[in-house]
Design an enzyme around this catalytic site. Structure first.
Site, PDB file in Angstrom:
ATOM      1  CB  CYS A 120      -0.906  -0.106   1.206  1.00  0.00           C
ATOM      2  SG  CYS A 120      -2.260   1.112   0.835  1.00  0.00           S
ATOM      3  CE  LYS A 195      -7.537  -1.071   4.519  1.00  0.00           C
ATOM      4  NZ  LYS A 195      -6.302  -1.033   4.180  1.00  0.00           N
ATOM      5  NE  ARG A 205      -6.711   5.076   8.741  1.00  0.00           N
ATOM      6  CZ  ARG A 205      -7.716   5.352   8.249  1.00  0.00           C
ATOM      7  NH1 ARG A 205      -8.465   6.621   8.531  1.00  0.00           N
ATOM      8  NH2 ARG A 205      -8.315   4.481   7.351  1.00  0.00           N
ATOM      9  NE  ARG A 217      -6.608   4.973   4.691  1.00  0.00           N
ATOM     10  CZ  ARG A 217      -5.527   5.866   4.716  1.00  0.00           C
ATOM     11  NH1 ARG A 217      -5.365   6.653   3.966  1.00  0.00           N
ATOM     12  NH2 ARG A 217      -4.637   5.658   5.456  1.00  0.00           N
ATOM     13  CE  LYS A 248      -7.332  -3.594   7.562  1.00  0.00           C
ATOM     14  NZ  LYS A 248      -6.123  -2.758   6.927  1.00  0.00           N
TER      15      LYS A 248
HETATM   16  C1  PBG Z   1      -2.865   0.146   4.995  1.00  0.00           C
HETATM   17  C2  PBG Z   1      -3.494  -0.443   5.912  1.00  0.00           C
HETATM   18  C3  PBG Z   1      -4.212  -0.182   7.056  1.00  0.00           C
HETATM   19  C4  PBG Z   1      -4.477  -1.323   8.017  1.00  0.00           C
HETATM   20  C5  PBG Z   1      -3.678  -2.094   7.385  1.00  0.00           C
HETATM   21  N1  PBG Z   1      -3.142  -1.759   6.120  1.00  0.00           N
HETATM   22  C6  PBG Z   1      -4.777   1.343   7.551  1.00  0.00           C
HETATM   23  C7  PBG Z   1      -5.848   1.870   6.507  1.00  0.00           C
HETATM   24  O1  PBG Z   1      -6.260   1.392   5.627  1.00  0.00           O
HETATM   25  O2  PBG Z   1      -6.223   3.008   6.997  1.00  0.00           O
HETATM   26  C8  PBG Z   1      -5.159  -1.229   9.248  1.00  0.00           C
HETATM   27  C9  PBG Z   1      -5.025  -2.339  10.088  1.00  0.00           C
HETATM   28  C10 PBG Z   1      -5.262  -2.033  11.599  1.00  0.00           C
HETATM   29  O3  PBG Z   1      -6.053  -1.066  11.931  1.00  0.00           O
HETATM   30  O4  PBG Z   1      -4.753  -2.872  12.210  1.00  0.00           O
HETATM   31  N2  PBG Z   1      -3.964   0.608   3.977  1.00  0.00           N
END
Ligand code: PBG
Length: 327
Positions: A120, A195, A205, A217, A248
């Site tokens: 990412c 997601k 974050r 997002r 997720k």
């Molecule tokens: C990156 C990502 C995120 C998480 C995993 N990969 C954060 C987001 O999308 O803001 C979150 C993992 C967690 O909260 O434990 N895109």
């Protein structure tokens, strides 16, 4: 026939009877531990909302990963904190970036440990979005080549599994093509397929320093109200070549895990995210709940819903928690 002929309590009468009757086990071998890696040596920066978790430099990361592996957890997933962020997330796909360095160090010291690499841009961009910005919007198609580059760089560093979490359309197909072209057709992809745009990512974050600097997002992550759409996302990712699909967060989306499991005959992963972890820690800290029992019950519920694999910050305590559940 019902009571008094039928008495379900007969099968709950003793610990050994209950053990025999268990329908679901957590299984430490099904847990993946997320870790945050940062530049430097001897660096450990605790993450306040995620007690026990820290940003670690590679030397300390290896030590902790070794302990986790010793406890029976088969793998870790890595998130990098770059030296510098820029508009296009350059360190995310630089061969000397923090994640490729961590991957090769881990594979050298702990060759048996599975190293998953999250793909990412949000940890690496100065605006904190998961893709590049064109005219104030996250541009889908312009982001795909960068994600593909990152995946290939992580593969070259020795990653065992590539896990795109950005939610751009078509990224699984682009990454599959890129990996195949670079000689990595054997490398599996776990797609963060369903997601959600979730408030449960809050502590992460802070941990990954990846909060978006403007907007949110919701233009690319899914609306928490939608389950049918999750099935479509999963179907598309499978068509594009995903080997494992992920839902997720986990706990607020157990129904989605169940539906994905029932609809598709593929391995399902679930990410028990930072906010789910932080809630348990905070309530336990207040003395309001029993930490170990609640954590184990949550993991069990995610397995019962249909997840084959769970990504969880509780993995470090897995051995103790499994004992708590009598398995
Ligand atoms: C990156 C990502 C995120 C998480 C995993 N990969 C954060 C987001 O999308 O803001 C979150 C993992 C967690 O909260 O434990 N895109």
């Amino acid at each position: 026939m019902s009571f008094p002929t039928n008495r379900p309590r007969r099968l709950r009468g003793s610990a050994s009877m209950r053990k025999m009757m268990r329908e679901t086990e957590i299984g430490v071998g099904r847990l993946i531990y997320p870790m945050f890696v940062t530049h430097g040596t001897g660096v450990r920066k605790d993450i306040s909302a995620m007690p026990g978790c820290a940003q670690l430099s590679i030397d300390l990361l290896i030590k902790e990963a070794a302990q986790v592996y010793e406890a029976g957890v088969p793998g870790v997933i890595l998130f990098g904190i770059p030296k510098m962020k820029d508009a296009v997330g350059s360190e995310g796909y630089h061969p000397d970036g923090i994640v490729p360095m961590a991957i090769s160090a881990l594979k050298k010291e702990l060759p048996e440990l599975q190293v998953w690499s999250d793909v990412c841009l949000c940890e690496y961009t100065d605006h904190g979005h998961c893709g590049v910005i064109v005219d104030g919007e996250v541009d889908n198609d312009a982001t795909l080549p960068l994600l593909t580059r990152a995946a290939v760089v992580y593969a070259q560093a020795g990653a065992d599994i590539i896990a795109p979490s950005d939610m751009m359309d078509g990224r699984v197909g682009a990454i599959r093509k890129g990996l195949d072209g670079a000689g990595f057709s054997h490398l599996p992809i776990v797609s963060y397929a369903a997601k959600y745009a979730s408030a449960f990512y809050g502590p992460f974050r802070e941990a990954a320093q990846s909060a978006p600097q403007f907007g949110d997002r919701r233009g690319y992550q899914m609306d928490p109200a939608n389950a049918r759409e999750a099935l479509r996302e999963v179907a598309l990712d499978l068509e594009e070549g995903a080997d494992i699909v992920m839902v997720k967060p986990a706990l607020p989306y157990l129904d989605v895990i169940r539906r994905v499991k029932e609809e598709f005959n593929v391995p399902v992963a679930a990410y028990n995210v930072s906010g789910e972890f932080a809630m348990v820690k905070a309530a336990a800290e207040m003395g309001w709940i029993d930490h170990d029992r609640v954590a184990a019950e949550i993991l069990l519920s995610i397995r019962r819903a249909g997840a084959d694999i769970i990504l969880t910050y509780f993995a470090k305590d897995a051995a103790r928690l499994l004992k708590e559940m009598g398995s």
